[in-house]
Design a protein around this motif. Sequence first.
Motif, PDB file in Angstrom:
ATOM      1  N   GLU A   1       0.795  -0.886   0.177  1.00 18.22           N
ATOM      2  CA  GLU A   1       0.224  -0.261  -0.264  1.00 18.22           C
ATOM      3  C   GLU A   1       1.183   1.270   0.090  1.00 18.22           C
ATOM      4  N   LYS A   2       2.153   1.368   0.596  1.00 17.60           N
ATOM      5  CA  LYS A   2       3.178   2.067   0.280  1.00 17.60           C
ATOM      6  C   LYS A   2       3.321   3.265  -1.178  1.00 17.60           C
ATOM      7  N   LEU A   3       2.963   2.019  -2.322  1.00 11.62           N
ATOM      8  CA  LEU A   3       3.587   2.673  -3.512  1.00 11.62           C
ATOM      9  C   LEU A   3       2.540   3.703  -3.908  1.00 11.62           C
ATOM     10  N   LEU A   4       1.239   3.207  -2.968  1.00 13.60           N
ATOM     11  CA  LEU A   4      -0.214   4.044  -4.133  1.00 13.60           C
ATOM     12  C   LEU A   4      -0.339   5.279  -3.709  1.00 13.60           C
ATOM     13  N   THR A   5      -0.050   6.266  -4.977  1.00 14.10           N
ATOM     14  CA  THR A   5      -0.420   7.814  -5.199  1.00 14.10           C
ATOM     15  C   THR A   5      -1.502   8.315  -4.594  1.00 14.10           C
ATOM     16  N   SER A   6      -2.168   7.393  -5.412  1.00 17.76           N
ATOM     17  CA  SER A   6      -3.774   8.321  -5.522  1.00 17.76           C
ATOM     18  C   SER A   6      -4.708   7.318  -6.638  1.00 17.76           C
ATOM     19  N   ILE A   7      -6.077   7.618  -5.777  1.00 17.08           N
ATOM     20  CA  ILE A   7      -6.921   6.640  -6.355  1.00 17.08           C
ATOM     21  C   ILE A   7      -8.135   7.715  -7.637  1.00 17.08           C
ATOM     22  N   SER A   8      -8.236   7.784  -8.313  1.00 17.87           N
ATOM     23  CA  SER A   8      -8.457   8.580  -9.775  1.00 17.87           C
ATOM     24  C   SER A   8      -9.638   7.535 -10.874  1.00 17.87           C
TER      25      SER A   8
END
Length: 377
Positions: A343-350
């Motif tokens: 989950e540390k890789l996740l920048t954003s959900i768009s």
Amino acid sequence: MEITAAVLERTGDNPRPYADNGPLKLVRLTLDPPRPGELLVRIDAAGLCHSDLSVVNGDRPRPMPMAMGHEATGIIEALGSEDDTAFAVGDRVILAFLPSCGECVRCKGGEPYMCAQGAAANGEGRLLNGGRRLHDDCGHDVHHHLGVSAFATHVVVDRRSAVKVDRDIPPHIAALFGCAVLTGAGAVINSAAVRPGEMVLIYGLGGVGLSALLAARASGAGVLVAVDPSPEKRAIAGELGATAFSPEEPDAIAAAFPDGGADVVVETVGKAAVLKAAYAAARRGGRIVTVGLPNPAETFDIPAVSLVAEGKTVIGSYMGSAIPARDIPRYIALWRSGRMPVEKLLTSISPMSEINGLLDSLADGSAIRQVMVPGEA
């Protein structure tokens, strides 16, 4: 059936900013039903990767027009074969970007990531069984990206591109295992075979590079160093247990390895100059693993004598030298145990409608992994 997909009409001739020029168009396409050996999948989440950007900017020429995207997860809505007992309607699957035929020498030898038939299908923008399942409103074929074309509401994929996983994995996490984790963690675990106590150096802290870092830590790396120009990415690497430096600090990088270099160096940037630096940073007898995909015009120049005199090994790692059906469940188990906090890789959900602006963020290095949720055009 009619779907919405992000289509690239031309490669290379796409000036920035992408948000203004819009190289990817959300359009309506016709998707054929799955043939025997294929699956119809409703996409829940898709990650934006440098391999997608490399097609947009021309570093990886591909046939056009192409429905883009290759890192994704979704739910099976139909089977092309009624007697397919490995999958069922309602299964969650993670999609892998290289289907393997299972019959060639490489596949039978345990190297499906080197499958020539899968690579040929990907290069031609078709599915492994032949042909294309996507068509525009004039009836013309639209090419598949890496057998997936995940920036869409639905896809038809070869069943050999799908790995069944548990339904409880959040889609925005599951998608990351299809490329970033599969490639980065595989480079460390499969290609380099990092052993506990070894000193590891990683160039590049995008989704693949940070996945490599997570896997190196889970493998028991003794010294773990990361290099990236982004202060934000270096900060994340520090939170994950690495000492991080800018590429402009070569003396500090060298000082981190008092025995003359790293045991293992992983290059994820996709630039020949960075690969050359990675080679120089390895100790005598060290292993250099490269997963980046430079422009085909770039060349890797090293003193030929050093391969023998210094005993170094350069390893090319495609798709993390992975067997997806084996490795994706392994990496999910490491995530569940807390040893690989993906989950540390996740920048954003768009929403998918923001895809061109997200391309800009990826190109300027401000994002790690941006996940999109499909929607109507």
